[in-house]
Design an enzyme around this catalytic site. Structure first.
Site, PDB file in Angstrom:
ATOM      1  N   ASN A  18      -1.691  -0.795  -7.335  1.00  0.00           N
ATOM      2  CA  ASN A  18      -0.399  -1.503  -7.282  1.00  0.00           C
ATOM      3  C   ASN A  18      -0.704  -2.980  -7.102  1.00  0.00           C
ATOM      4  O   ASN A  18      -1.084  -3.412  -6.020  1.00  0.00           O
ATOM      5  CB  ASN A  18       0.437  -0.964  -6.111  1.00  0.00           C
ATOM      6  CG  ASN A  18       1.753  -1.727  -5.963  1.00  0.00           C
ATOM      7  OD1 ASN A  18       2.140  -2.490  -6.851  1.00  0.00           O
ATOM      8  ND2 ASN A  18       2.433  -1.529  -4.844  1.00  0.00           N
ATOM      9  N   LYS A  20       1.353  -5.410  -7.210  1.00  0.00           N
ATOM     10  CA  LYS A  20       2.464  -6.140  -6.570  1.00  0.00           C
ATOM     11  C   LYS A  20       2.730  -7.450  -7.325  1.00  0.00           C
ATOM     12  O   LYS A  20       2.602  -7.486  -8.549  1.00  0.00           O
ATOM     13  CB  LYS A  20       2.151  -6.350  -5.078  1.00  0.00           C
ATOM     14  CG  LYS A  20       1.776  -5.042  -4.368  1.00  0.00           C
ATOM     15  CD  LYS A  20       1.700  -5.142  -2.878  1.00  0.00           C
ATOM     16  CE  LYS A  20       1.295  -3.792  -2.290  1.00  0.00           C
ATOM     17  NZ  LYS A  20       1.292  -3.754  -0.829  1.00  0.00           N
ATOM     18  N   HIS A 101       8.972   1.746  -2.515  1.00  0.00           N
ATOM     19  CA  HIS A 101       7.862   1.155  -1.756  1.00  0.00           C
ATOM     20  C   HIS A 101       8.449   0.462  -0.524  1.00  0.00           C
ATOM     21  O   HIS A 101       9.533  -0.113  -0.575  1.00  0.00           O
ATOM     22  CB  HIS A 101       7.109   0.146  -2.640  1.00  0.00           C
ATOM     23  CG  HIS A 101       5.834  -0.324  -2.017  1.00  0.00           C
ATOM     24  ND1 HIS A 101       5.822  -1.244  -0.991  1.00  0.00           N
ATOM     25  CD2 HIS A 101       4.538   0.012  -2.239  1.00  0.00           C
ATOM     26  CE1 HIS A 101       4.567  -1.448  -0.625  1.00  0.00           C
ATOM     27  NE2 HIS A 101       3.770  -0.695  -1.358  1.00  0.00           N
ATOM     28  N   GLU A 103       7.946  -2.251   0.814  1.00  0.00           N
ATOM     29  CA  GLU A 103       8.323  -3.660   0.629  1.00  0.00           C
ATOM     30  C   GLU A 103       9.693  -3.770  -0.018  1.00  0.00           C
ATOM     31  O   GLU A 103      10.460  -4.685   0.273  1.00  0.00           O
ATOM     32  CB  GLU A 103       7.238  -4.379  -0.195  1.00  0.00           C
ATOM     33  CG  GLU A 103       5.975  -4.600   0.644  1.00  0.00           C
ATOM     34  CD  GLU A 103       4.674  -4.584  -0.140  1.00  0.00           C
ATOM     35  OE1 GLU A 103       4.701  -4.701  -1.378  1.00  0.00           O
ATOM     36  OE2 GLU A 103       3.615  -4.424   0.505  1.00  0.00           O
ATOM     37  N   GLU A 172       2.721   6.113   2.832  1.00  0.00           N
ATOM     38  CA  GLU A 172       2.197   4.790   3.150  1.00  0.00           C
ATOM     39  C   GLU A 172       2.732   4.348   4.511  1.00  0.00           C
ATOM     40  O   GLU A 172       3.850   3.811   4.596  1.00  0.00           O
ATOM     41  CB  GLU A 172       2.651   3.774   2.101  1.00  0.00           C
ATOM     42  CG  GLU A 172       2.104   4.017   0.727  1.00  0.00           C
ATOM     43  CD  GLU A 172       1.977   2.712  -0.047  1.00  0.00           C
ATOM     44  OE1 GLU A 172       0.861   2.416  -0.477  1.00  0.00           O
ATOM     45  OE2 GLU A 172       2.970   1.994  -0.183  1.00  0.00           O
ATOM     46  N   GLY A 178      -1.713  -3.547   4.049  1.00  0.00           N
ATOM     47  CA  GLY A 178      -2.187  -4.934   4.052  1.00  0.00           C
ATOM     48  C   GLY A 178      -2.726  -5.405   5.392  1.00  0.00           C
ATOM     49  O   GLY A 178      -2.934  -6.599   5.602  1.00  0.00           O
ATOM     50  N   SER A 218      -4.256   0.043   3.212  1.00  0.00           N
ATOM     51  CA  SER A 218      -5.604  -0.450   3.499  1.00  0.00           C
ATOM     52  C   SER A 218      -6.704   0.484   2.980  1.00  0.00           C
ATOM     53  O   SER A 218      -7.727   0.684   3.639  1.00  0.00           O
ATOM     54  CB  SER A 218      -5.782  -0.728   4.998  1.00  0.00           C
ATOM     55  OG  SER A 218      -4.932  -1.785   5.405  1.00  0.00           O
TER      56      SER A 218
HETATM   57  O1  G3H Z   1       1.105   0.002  -2.776  1.00  0.00           O
HETATM   58  C1  G3H Z   1       0.134  -0.213  -2.069  1.00  0.00           C
HETATM   59  C2  G3H Z   1       0.254  -0.311  -0.639  1.00  0.00           C
HETATM   60  O2  G3H Z   1       1.303  -1.116  -0.237  1.00  0.00           O
HETATM   61  C3  G3H Z   1      -1.028  -0.545   0.088  1.00  0.00           C
HETATM   62  O3  G3H Z   1      -1.389  -1.884   0.078  1.00  0.00           O
HETATM   63  P1  G3H Z   1      -2.818  -2.265   0.703  1.00  0.00           P
HETATM   64  O4  G3H Z   1      -3.832  -1.408   0.028  1.00  0.00           O
HETATM   65  O5  G3H Z   1      -2.994  -3.724   0.394  1.00  0.00           O
HETATM   66  O6  G3H Z   1      -2.730  -1.980   2.168  1.00  0.00           O
END
Ligand code: G3H
Length: 258
Positions: A18, A20, A101, A103, A172, A178, A218
């Site tokens: 992803n 983003k 998601h 976010e 998640e 993150g 993460s």
């Molecule tokens: O879509 C992915 C997640 O929000 C995980 O993000 P991350 O791997 O940067 O923690």
């Protein structure tokens, strides 16, 4: 690589990048180029920003890497400025779409009800919905993770058609996204097992065994294999680490080696 219940078909792992709202076209082209021409034991998908979906599809040639979207409209068509429908995504060549998601839930007021409409739209048009769920730190500390998860599944998957298509769920935990603090594999496995139990109760064992449950938060080359080793962790949703083509490839390749 597969997970399985002895009575059913094994689930093939799925690893999704992803991206983003990150990177530019150069980084994205390099990332796709690093995946093309390789054979993986797992299914691999990449979710770029909408505007790059066609570019990424054109670079894939006959690769088995799939492209997904990071969101989908809850509307089919009409005067909804800025929206992109499930039908459009499918027609352009997408295979899956992320839905709900954290976010989007936190910053764009998405909720279980809108996610439910999106899941249904995706299924109707032949996209695999990847319903994202998970608790925040406050909820984890209050010991109500399973209550949150139950509600997100109960409302988000309300009355979906399980006779055609495929569903994925991505667990998640918000506190892991993150932050560099992934859930420990046993802790994630316990929630994944609970998710499968909820889906079993709602839709029966066959559908629950076919549903891939991904972990996100993460994920890195350091923890990917240990997470994927768990019985109910059928894949990974990778954010930050997927922005480094070599790192993401290592995650995919390590899994292949196990
Ligand atoms: O879509 C992915 C997640 O929000 C995980 O993000 P991350 O791997 O940067 O923690």
């Amino acid at each position: 690589m597969t997970n399985q219940d002895s009575s059913t078909t094994p689930r093939r792992s799925l690893i999704i990048a992803n991206w983003k709202l990150n990177g530019g076209i150069d980084l994205m082209c390099n990332s796709i180029a690093s995946l093309v021409g390789k054979e993986f034991d797992t299914d691999i998908a990449v979710c770029p920003p909408y505007i790059y979906i066609r570019d990424m599809l054109s670079l894939l040639h006959h690769s088995e890497v799939k492209i997904g979207s990071q969101n989908v409209s809850k509307f089919e068509s009409g005067a909804y400025t800025g929206e992109t429908s499930a039908e459009m995504l499918k027609k352009v060549g997408c295979s899956l779409c992320l839905i709900g998601h954290s976010e989007r839930r936190q910053m764009f007021r998405e909720n279980n009800i809108s996610c439910n409409i999106k899941v249904k739209n995706a299924l109707t048009h032949g996209l695999i919905p990847v319903l994202c769920i998970g608790e925040n730190l406050e909820e984890k500390d209050a010991g109500i993770t399973k209550d949150i998860i139950f509600r997100q599944l109960d409302e988000g998957l309300n009355a979906i058609d399980t006779t055609t298509g495929e569903l994925c769920v991505a667990y998640e935990p918000i506190w892991a996204i993150g932050t560099g603090k992934s859930a420990v594999p046993d802790e994630a496995q316990s929630v994944h097992k609970f998710i499968r139990e909820c889906i079993t109760e709602k839709f029966g064992n066959d559908f629950a065994q076919r549903t891939r449950i991904l972990y996100g938060g993460s994920v890195s080359r350091e923890n990917a294999c240990e997470l994927l080793d768990k019985a109910d962790i059928d894949g990974l949703l990778v954010g930050g680490a997927s922005l480094d083509p070599a790192h993401f490839l290592q995650i995919c390749t390590q899994c292949e080696l196990k």
